[in-house]
Scaffold this motif. Structure first.
Motif, mmCIF file in Angstrom:
data_model
loop_
_atom_site.group_PDB
_atom_site.id
_atom_site.type_symbol
_atom_site.label_atom_id
_atom_site.label_comp_id
_atom_site.label_asym_id
_atom_site.label_seq_id
_atom_site.Cartn_x
_atom_site.Cartn_y
_atom_site.Cartn_z
ATOM 1 N N ARG A 1 0.939 -1.216 0.060
ATOM 2 C CA ARG A 1 0.124 -0.045 -0.011
ATOM 3 C C ARG A 1 0.841 1.198 -0.042
ATOM 4 O O ARG A 1 0.620 2.242 -0.646
ATOM 5 C CB ARG A 1 -0.858 -0.188 1.189
ATOM 6 N N GLN A 2 2.019 0.975 0.763
ATOM 7 C CA GLN A 2 2.758 2.595 1.091
ATOM 8 C C GLN A 2 3.621 2.659 -0.547
ATOM 9 O O GLN A 2 3.620 3.779 -0.947
ATOM 10 C CB GLN A 2 3.805 2.289 1.966
ATOM 11 N N ASN A 3 3.857 1.641 -1.098
ATOM 12 C CA ASN A 3 4.514 1.721 -2.343
ATOM 13 C C ASN A 3 3.558 2.046 -3.235
ATOM 14 O O ASN A 3 3.887 3.048 -4.284
ATOM 15 C CB ASN A 3 5.101 0.313 -2.820
ATOM 16 N N LYS A 4 2.255 1.740 -3.229
ATOM 17 C CA LYS A 4 1.159 2.249 -4.313
ATOM 18 C C LYS A 4 1.045 3.620 -4.056
ATOM 19 O O LYS A 4 0.812 4.644 -5.106
ATOM 20 C CB LYS A 4 -0.056 1.525 -4.030
ATOM 21 N N VAL A 5 0.844 4.269 -2.809
ATOM 22 C CA VAL A 5 0.609 5.765 -2.442
ATOM 23 C C VAL A 5 1.717 6.595 -2.896
ATOM 24 O O VAL A 5 1.802 7.305 -3.709
ATOM 25 C CB VAL A 5 0.591 5.788 -1.151
ATOM 26 N N ALA A 6 3.135 5.909 -2.655
ATOM 27 C CA ALA A 6 4.245 6.535 -3.235
ATOM 28 C C ALA A 6 4.403 6.871 -4.773
ATOM 29 O O ALA A 6 4.647 8.059 -5.433
ATOM 30 C CB ALA A 6 5.385 6.010 -2.572
ATOM 31 N N ASP A 7 3.990 5.873 -5.457
ATOM 32 C CA ASP A 7 4.170 5.901 -6.959
ATOM 33 C C ASP A 7 3.140 6.899 -7.362
ATOM 34 O O ASP A 7 3.248 7.671 -8.191
ATOM 35 C CB ASP A 7 3.429 4.326 -7.584
ATOM 36 N N LEU A 8 1.936 6.862 -7.133
ATOM 37 C CA LEU A 8 0.819 7.745 -7.307
ATOM 38 C C LEU A 8 1.345 9.287 -6.947
ATOM 39 O O LEU A 8 1.220 10.199 -7.926
ATOM 40 C CB LEU A 8 -0.534 7.574 -6.732
ATOM 41 N N ASN A 9 1.842 9.408 -5.910
ATOM 42 C CA ASN A 9 2.496 10.715 -5.440
ATOM 43 C C ASN A 9 3.391 11.181 -6.203
ATOM 44 O O ASN A 9 3.430 12.302 -6.678
ATOM 45 C CB ASN A 9 3.011 10.815 -3.960
ATOM 46 N N ALA A 10 4.492 10.386 -6.814
ATOM 47 C CA ALA A 10 5.516 10.568 -7.341
ATOM 48 C C ALA A 10 4.833 11.027 -8.936
ATOM 49 O O ALA A 10 5.384 11.821 -9.593
ATOM 50 C CB ALA A 10 6.377 9.362 -7.838
ATOM 51 N N ARG A 11 3.797 10.388 -9.366
ATOM 52 C CA ARG A 11 3.337 10.636 -10.669
ATOM 53 C C ARG A 11 2.856 12.033 -10.799
ATOM 54 O O ARG A 11 2.777 13.018 -11.534
ATOM 55 C CB ARG A 11 2.302 9.706 -11.141
ATOM 56 N N LEU A 12 1.934 12.512 -9.495
ATOM 57 C CA LEU A 12 1.530 13.615 -9.521
ATOM 58 C C LEU A 12 2.495 14.770 -9.406
ATOM 59 O O LEU A 12 2.334 15.856 -9.976
ATOM 60 C CB LEU A 12 0.406 13.638 -8.255
ATOM 61 N N LYS A 13 3.560 14.557 -8.697
ATOM 62 C CA LYS A 13 4.651 15.358 -8.672
ATOM 63 C C LYS A 13 5.178 15.851 -9.947
ATOM 64 O O LYS A 13 5.762 16.651 -10.219
ATOM 65 C CB LYS A 13 5.876 14.770 -7.910
ATOM 66 N N ILE A 14 5.264 14.668 -10.824
ATOM 67 C CA ILE A 14 5.911 15.019 -12.251
ATOM 68 C C ILE A 14 4.917 15.998 -13.099
ATOM 69 O O ILE A 14 5.341 16.889 -13.679
ATOM 70 C CB ILE A 14 5.986 13.657 -12.970
ATOM 71 N N VAL A 15 3.422 15.780 -12.785
ATOM 72 C CA VAL A 15 2.682 16.742 -13.377
ATOM 73 C C VAL A 15 3.054 18.177 -13.007
ATOM 74 O O VAL A 15 2.742 19.105 -13.598
ATOM 75 C CB VAL A 15 1.326 16.203 -13.198
ATOM 76 N N GLU A 16 2.940 18.310 -11.484
ATOM 77 C CA GLU A 16 3.026 19.500 -10.674
ATOM 78 C C GLU A 16 4.343 20.335 -11.321
ATOM 79 O O GLU A 16 4.585 21.494 -11.222
ATOM 80 C CB GLU A 16 2.932 19.270 -9.230
ATOM 81 N N ASN A 17 5.459 19.478 -11.629
ATOM 82 C CA ASN A 17 6.867 20.052 -11.804
ATOM 83 C C ASN A 17 6.867 20.356 -13.323
ATOM 84 O O ASN A 17 7.793 20.694 -13.729
ATOM 85 C CB ASN A 17 7.887 19.079 -11.494
#
Ligand SMILES: [Zn+2]
Length: 242
Positions: free
Chosen positions: A111-127
């Motif tokens: 679960r933690q890895n799934k959350v981290a993965d989605l957050n990382a994708r969002l960060k790419i969009v935000e950046n």
């Protein structure tokens, strides 16, 4: 993890891409008369398309009736789309170019890895400057008769719905497979659709639970067709909002 793409286009890929451009011209001239695509470096847009191949690494996504994993198919379609966009002169960023989970840690739970993965994708969009977010997925249902590509839009940006509308039409036109699905608002529990700070859609390219559609989704030529339809939809969006 923002991965830069190696844009090495082999000769045969270039030839195929030129064939795609020809098909784009035919499709747009026949079916979308208001859209006038502009190719290559002449294309001007301030937007950067963030192409997001759904799932990856520890997260296989949906499993097809013959065992195809969603993560593998979304990556193949996304890479083809990225190549096509490069040829069209449309800037892109990909959230992943390999079979991996972003920000993966061995000592974290699934679960933690799934959350981290989605957050990382969002960060790419935000950046990304002036992003347009295209998330590529495959659908799954308990009954095998359901099929057809469908687009879901993120409610945060009002332009998402326009993008979804044009994208759905492009998919229906390009695939021409009797699909009558309409675009819909993404469910609020889809993290990236809920949080993307820009025009954002999820393209569900088809149902892996349908044997015929799964076979198509595995097919290289069909993946190219999907990539072409998505690129065409994006060009249609740019024209509609210009
Ligand atoms: Zn998915």
């Amino acid at each position: 993890m923002n991965q830069n793409k190696a844009r090495q286009i082999p000769f045969f890929a270039l030839i195929l891409t030129l064939a795609f451009i020809f098909i784009i011209i035919v499709i747009f001239h026949r079916n979308m008369k208001t859209v006038r695509p502009v190719f290559g470096g002449a294309f001007t847009t301030d937007n950067v398309v963030v192409i997001d191949p759904g799932h990856g690494g520890m997260d296989g996504g949906a499993t097809g009736v013959s065992g195809m994993l969603e993560k593998d198919c979304t990556l193949k379609i996304s890479k083809k789309l990225d190549t096509l966009m490069a040829f069209l002169g449309i800037p892109t960023v990909m959230t992943r170019t390999e079979d991996l989970s972003l920000d993966y840690r061995d000592d974290a739970t699934v679960r933690q890895n799934k959350v981290a993965d989605l957050n990382a994708r969002l960060k790419i969009v935000e950046n990304t400057e002036n992003p347009i977010f295209l998330s590529v997925h495959l659908n799954l249902f308990t009954q095998s008769q359901y099929r057809g590509a469908q687009v879901f839009y993120a409610p945060k940006s009002p332009m998402s719905e326009t993008l979804a509308k044009v994208m759905q039409q492009s998919l229906l036109t390009a695939l021409n497979d009797g699909n009558t699905r309409t675009y819909k608002k993404a469910s609020s529990d889809i993290f990236l659709m809920k949080n993307a700070p820009c025009p954002a859609i999820t393209v569900e390219c088809g149902f892996v639970s349908n044997p015929e559609e799964e076979a198509l989704l595995k097919d290289d030529a069909y993946q190219k067709k999907l990539a072409l339809a998505i690129a065409g939809g994006y060009i249609g969006y740019l024209n509609e909002t210009a």
